[in-house]
Design a protein around this motif. Structure first.
Motif, mmCIF file in Angstrom:
data_model
loop_
_atom_site.group_PDB
_atom_site.id
_atom_site.type_symbol
_atom_site.label_atom_id
_atom_site.label_comp_id
_atom_site.label_asym_id
_atom_site.label_seq_id
_atom_site.Cartn_x
_atom_site.Cartn_y
_atom_site.Cartn_z
ATOM 1 N N TYR A 224 0.817 -1.214 0.000
ATOM 2 C CA TYR A 224 0.000 0.000 0.000
ATOM 3 C C TYR A 224 0.852 1.266 0.000
ATOM 4 C CZ TYR A 224 -3.439 -3.519 1.334
ATOM 5 O OH TYR A 224 -4.225 -4.649 1.378
ATOM 6 N N ARG A 227 2.451 1.613 -3.561
ATOM 7 C CA ARG A 227 1.418 2.056 -4.492
ATOM 8 C C ARG A 227 1.083 3.542 -4.262
ATOM 9 N NH1 ARG A 227 -2.099 -1.424 -7.126
ATOM 10 N NH2 ARG A 227 -1.400 -3.599 -7.173
ATOM 11 N N TYR A 228 0.966 3.927 -3.014
ATOM 12 C CA TYR A 228 0.652 5.319 -2.683
ATOM 13 C C TYR A 228 1.754 6.243 -3.215
ATOM 14 C CZ TYR A 228 -1.462 8.991 0.227
ATOM 15 O OH TYR A 228 -2.106 10.121 0.659
ATOM 16 N N GLN A 390 -7.273 1.492 1.448
ATOM 17 C CA GLN A 390 -6.342 1.120 0.373
ATOM 18 C C GLN A 390 -6.750 -0.198 -0.279
ATOM 19 O OE1 GLN A 390 -4.010 3.632 -0.513
ATOM 20 N NE2 GLN A 390 -5.491 4.483 0.925
ATOM 21 N N TRP A 394 -7.566 -0.149 -4.340
ATOM 22 C CA TRP A 394 -6.874 -0.981 -5.328
ATOM 23 C C TRP A 394 -7.631 -2.247 -5.699
ATOM 24 C CZ3 TRP A 394 -3.893 2.144 -7.562
ATOM 25 C CH2 TRP A 394 -3.188 3.124 -6.855
#
Length: 460
Positions: A224, A227-228, A390, A394
């Motif tokens: 997470y 990805r962030y 999150q 996603w």
């Protein structure tokens, strides 16, 4: 006030004195001082005496000013004698010590060999499990799916898990839904983004299109946070780069073999890549979100309900060990304790660089950050809500999510508050708090607004 502090010391606080409820004063809070202050005691009897005495002093003197004035006027020994006349401290201590005998003393706890598991691992060689009446076999395990399966199959009584894993298991993501719970966070911060040495000139994430990155597991803070970070720099992590799940012990070898260009991984994996000369530290995860949770101590609801005293003793041992690990002066000793092959199997130098926060960055420099990794066991339910946002962002969760209900079922903040109080520690006043991730404030009361605010996310 710690379980191991003297309740008859007029210079000690019995209650927290800062906004978050975790520090002894506003100054300590501002300086991000250690949340827990625990010292080993001479014996179990002395430990129980301290807990009972602390509880009585809290009840008699709810205000520290009054307690200090009383102690300074009569002295600690006179105060203890006077207290003993009105309250049977010795009898209460004996009763307290006998209560809650573990149903099962021989336990197995699985762990992945990374510094995120520090409290779980060190509690064995440093005697924290034994101190709480348990004989715990901490079992080194190959990967997160194996940890999950062995815990579900009851080969392990409890386990070291990535902080989002118990949520995913409870929701049936990737497996059948089985209720799990988190009484303690293992570590905060403690991750980093490492790139292969050949990418020293690619420090701008906008240049990372087409690159391959490893993460430990789909349901991980590593996934997470990476990805962030990518999305905040305009990259879609599902289309612009490749993300691969790789067990942490295999990441450095994959970087060396050029199978990946980098990874977001636990700090000891990051530091090992630097130690071996195959990578460099792009940034610490705390630069994305300072104070983020990483790993957790988790158990099934079935274990908790069938062996509540064993579970409570395990949790006390973990909280106790976490308190010890939170103190900077103990970090070198801990590095030596967890370095052997049956634990993390890493050079002590690598673990010291992680735990002390003075480390080589792989670019020729030496950096210092005492909070590179830190240890605070409180399972904030707002952490769980953020993870759920999150998962929704996603596409791991479809449809409506009852964020609050799931967070409160899995993250046992209320139970942990009670246990910490019984231990003489001072837990936070609440279970939710706001925080910022890359400068963007997260309000746990408005999770759907938060999910909708991101331009880059998987289509519903």
């Amino acid at each position: 006030m710690s379980t191991f502090d003297n309740p008859f010391d007029p210079d000690r606080n019995l209650r927290a004195g800062c906004a978050c409820g975790q520090h002894g004063s506003a100054a300590e809070h501002d300086q991000a001082s250690l949340a827990l202050r625990c010292e080993p005691t001479e014996s179990e009897e002395r430990r129980y005496e301290g807990v009972v005495a602390s509880a009585v002093m809290r009840a008699m003197f709810p205000q520290d000013v009054a307690r200090r004035a009383f102690l300074k006027s009569v002295g600690a020994s006179t105060a203890l004698a006077a207290l003993s006349q009105f309250f049977p401290l010795k009898t209460a201590t004996e009763v307290f010590a006998q209560a809650g005998t573990p149903e099962k003393k021989d336990l197995k706890v699985g762990f992945i060999p990374i510094t995120c598991a520090t409290p779980i691992i060190m509690a064995a060689p440093l005697g924290f499990y034994a101190k709480h009446g348990l004989n715990v076999d901490v079992v080194k395990t190959a990967g997160w799916a194996v940890i999950r399966d062995k815990t579900i199959n009851k080969e392990y009584d409890a386990a070291h898990m990535l902080a989002p894993m118990p949520i995913a298991i409870s929701l049936g993501l990737g497996a059948n839904a089985i209720p799990f719970a988190v009484p303690a966070i293992e570590n905060i911060n403690g991750q980093g983004i490492v790139l292969a040495t050949k990418h020293k000139d690619k420090r701008d994430p906008k240049d990372w299109k087409g690159m391959k990155f490893a993460i430990p597991f789909d349901y991980s803070m590593h996934n997470y946070l990476l990805r962030y970070y990518l999305a905040e720099h305009g990259l879609d992590p599902d289309t612009d780069v490749q993300l691969r799940s790789v067990p942490p012990p295999e990441m450095v070898a994959n970087l060396r073999a050029d199978n990946i260009d980098g990874f977001l991984a636990p700090d000891n994996v990051c530091q090992r890549a630097i130690y071996d000369g195959v990578g460099f530290m792009h940034l610490l995860s705390k630069e994305i979100w300072d104070g983020h949770p990483c790993c957790s101590f988790a158990a099934s609801r079935e274990f908790i309900t069938t062996a509540p005293n064993s579970f409570a003793a395990l949790t006390r041992a973990i909280v106790d060990a976490t308190a010890y690990a939170s103190k900077a002066e103990n970090r070198k000793q801990i590095a030596e304790a967890i370095a052997p092959a049956n634990y993390i199997n890493a050079p002590v130098t690598v673990l010291e660089q992680v735990l002390t926060g003075t480390y080589a960055d792989g670019l020729g420099g030496v950096k210092t950050d005492a909070k590179r990794v830190d240890f605070d066991p409180f399972p904030w339910q707002s952490f769980a809500v953020w993870m759920l946002t999150q998962m929704k962002r996603w596409g791991q969760i479809k449809g409506d999510v009852d964020y609050k209900a799931v967070a409160e079922q899995v993250y046992l903040a209320t139970d942990t508050k009670k246990l910490m109080t019984e231990m003489g520690l001072t837990p936070p006043a609440g279970s939710y708090k706001s925080f910022a991730v890359m400068g963007k404030t997260f309000d746990p009361a408005k999770p759907e607004d938060y999910v909708a605010s991101f331009k880059i996310r998987k289509a519903s």
